[in-house]
Design an enzyme around this catalytic site. Structure first.
Site, PDB file in Angstrom:
ATOM      1  N   GLU A  38       0.825  -1.200   0.000  1.00  0.00           N
ATOM      2  CA  GLU A  38       0.000   0.000   0.000  1.00  0.00           C
ATOM      3  C   GLU A  38       0.868   1.263   0.000  1.00  0.00           C
ATOM      4  OE1 GLU A  38      -3.351   0.411  -0.258  1.00  0.00           O
ATOM      5  OE2 GLU A  38      -2.892   2.560  -0.232  1.00  0.00           O
ATOM      6  N   THR A  82      -6.359   1.753  -5.163  1.00  0.00           N
ATOM      7  CA  THR A  82      -6.025   0.347  -4.899  1.00  0.00           C
ATOM      8  C   THR A  82      -6.735  -0.600  -5.866  1.00  0.00           C
ATOM      9  OG1 THR A  82      -5.514   0.592  -2.550  1.00  0.00           O
ATOM     10  CG2 THR A  82      -6.354  -1.533  -3.227  1.00  0.00           C
ATOM     11  N   HIS A 258       0.120   2.566  -5.745  1.00  0.00           N
ATOM     12  CA  HIS A 258      -0.051   3.908  -6.327  1.00  0.00           C
ATOM     13  C   HIS A 258       0.749   4.867  -5.467  1.00  0.00           C
ATOM     14  CE1 HIS A 258      -2.813   4.446  -2.969  1.00  0.00           C
ATOM     15  NE2 HIS A 258      -3.481   3.382  -3.392  1.00  0.00           N
TER      16      HIS A 258
END
Ligand code: GP9
Ligand code: MN
Length: 424
Positions: A38, A82, A258
């Site tokens: 993440e 995500t 990202h």
């Protein structure tokens, strides 16, 4: 209809990059573990905050003998964040220009990684310590053919300290996932979606092992602490794989999903990086780490330009699966025929010698507008990229995979899947 799907198929077939013999099947029959990192950006790798490495474990894998590391790998996500990253890596299809395909196209027909591998005898599972309905995962995973989805309901032994804003903190998450993972029949294809390194990067200070940044921009300053925590959690996971005996037969793929720091924070980022953030630097900040760890495969750093769309064909070739009859927009990063063009969702692109940013072509080396002599190539890339985005959107919006079944692929019926209580 079937004419439209033929146009797409003609394109993906002509764009297919054949496998590199050195790597094809290098992980054949192995388990696959994806670790969804993440908000990890490549600038974190080897970055030192006040003389201290932020991610010492991940750094140690760069140059590790069993690990391929890609330092010019870019995220290609848009509003779906995500879920866009997941959509690309499971399907090698682009996310949509607006919203999230996970939410609006959850009922489509897909030929996703779990389904492709099911035909090779794989069992598949996702682990995520948040509510299963977030991003509509509990629906679309059925269309992807995921056998199991272990969401927050599977993590029971939790104290307040174990919870982050988006679910279970990474260390207890990996710890409590271990028995679930070890209970799966092998070979398995699995994905672990981490959450503690998520904007705005708050973390209980008793859990931190590195100081904050000093820019005065809170989310940038906190970013280093949650990144360190995640790095420790990943190390813990690797130790768990060792102690369970799975490590020798498991390929681990780790990718940043990202950016974690948006361009609203570029002023603070200029302090972090000690340089001006030009449009080119901003594009380079869209790099996210990609690690592919395969026992017995010689590692090293690979500078190839690639993006999340390329991950599926890369992983399939490593597993010894031929991809040319599948509709996939990316190409194998390890293939000599891989084209180093990374198209972003807004039509901008990066490539080793040309960047297109906001309708301007740049030479990324000099930072100057592109020389006249290179404009032809620049425009060719631009057309190719926008054609790919257009075809991918037609495919997803028209649910065109309904009209095409690759040879040897068994179509998925979502009704065959249910994740309640996660028992068969
Ligand atoms: C939520 C998590 C976060 O379950 O995956 O999604 P994001 O906000 O990064 O898109
Ligand atoms: Mn995310």
């Amino acid at each position: 209809d079937s004419d439209e799907v033929t146009e797409v198929l003609n394109y993906t077939k002509s764009n297919n990059a054949s496998a590199n013999e050195e790597y094809f099947g290098a992980a054949e029959g192995m388990n696959v573990v994806y670790l969804h990192l993440e908000s990890f950006q490549t600038f974190l790798m080897d970055y030192e905050l006040n003389g201290e490495e932020v991610t010492p474990f991940l750094n140690s894998l760069i140059g590790d003998q069993d690990t391929l590391y890609f330092d010019n790998f870019f995220h290609q996500t848009a509003q779906g964040k995500t879920s866009d990253a997941e959509f690309m890596l499971e399907n090698s299809l682009f996310g949509l220009p607006k919203g999230s395909a996970f939410i609006t196209k959850g009922q489509n027909t897909y030929q996703a990684a779990p389904a492709i591998l099911k035909d090779k005898g794989y069992t598949s599972a996702v682990f995520h310590g948040n509510n299963g309905t977030f991003w509509n995962r509990s629906e679309i995973y059925k269309s992807f053919g995921y056998d199991h989805f272990f969401d927050i309901e599977s993590y029971t032994d939790l104290s307040e300290e174990d919870m982050a804003e988006y679910g279970v903190m990474d260390k207890p998450f990996f710890e409590q996932s271990a028995p679930l993972l070890e209970s799966l029949p092998e070979p398995f294809y699995t994905k672990f979606i981490t959450v503690s390194h998520h904007f705005p990067y708050n973390i209980d200070q008793s859990l931190t092992t590195i100081g904050k940044g000093t820019t005065g921009d809170a989310s940038v300053d906190n970013y280093f602490q949650t990144a360190r925590y995640a790095d420790e959690a990943i190390e813990q996971f690797f130790e768990q794989l060792e102690s369970s005996g799975l490590a020798d037969n498991t390929m681990v793929v780790m990718y940043g999903d990202h950016y974690g720091i948006s361009d609203n924070h570029n002023q603070a980022m200029e302090q972090v990086l000690s340089k001006e953030i030009t449009p080119i630097e901003n594009a380079k900040l869209q790099r996210v780490p990609l690690f592919i760890h395969i026992p017995g495969v010689e590692g090293g750093t690979n500078h190839t330009y690639g993006g999340q769309i390329d991950l599926l064909p890369t992983v399939m070739h490593l597993l010894g699966v031929d991809t040319q009859n599948y509709i996939q927009f990316g190409t194998d990063l390890l293939s000599d025929e891989h084209e180093e063009l990374v198209t972003f969702r807004n039509g901008d692109y990066v490539s080793p010698e040309i960047y297109l940013i906001g309708e301007k072509f740049y030479d990324p080396e000099t930072g100057l507008p592109l020389e006249e002599s290179q404009l032809e190539q620049a425009e060719k890339f631009q057309e190719q990229g926008s054609y790919e985005l257009q075809l991918s959107d037609e495919l997803v919006n028209g649910d065109l995979l309904r009209f095409y079944t690759p040879n040897g692929f068994t179509p998925i019926d979502p009704e065959d899947y249910s994740y309640q209580k996660n028992v068969d």
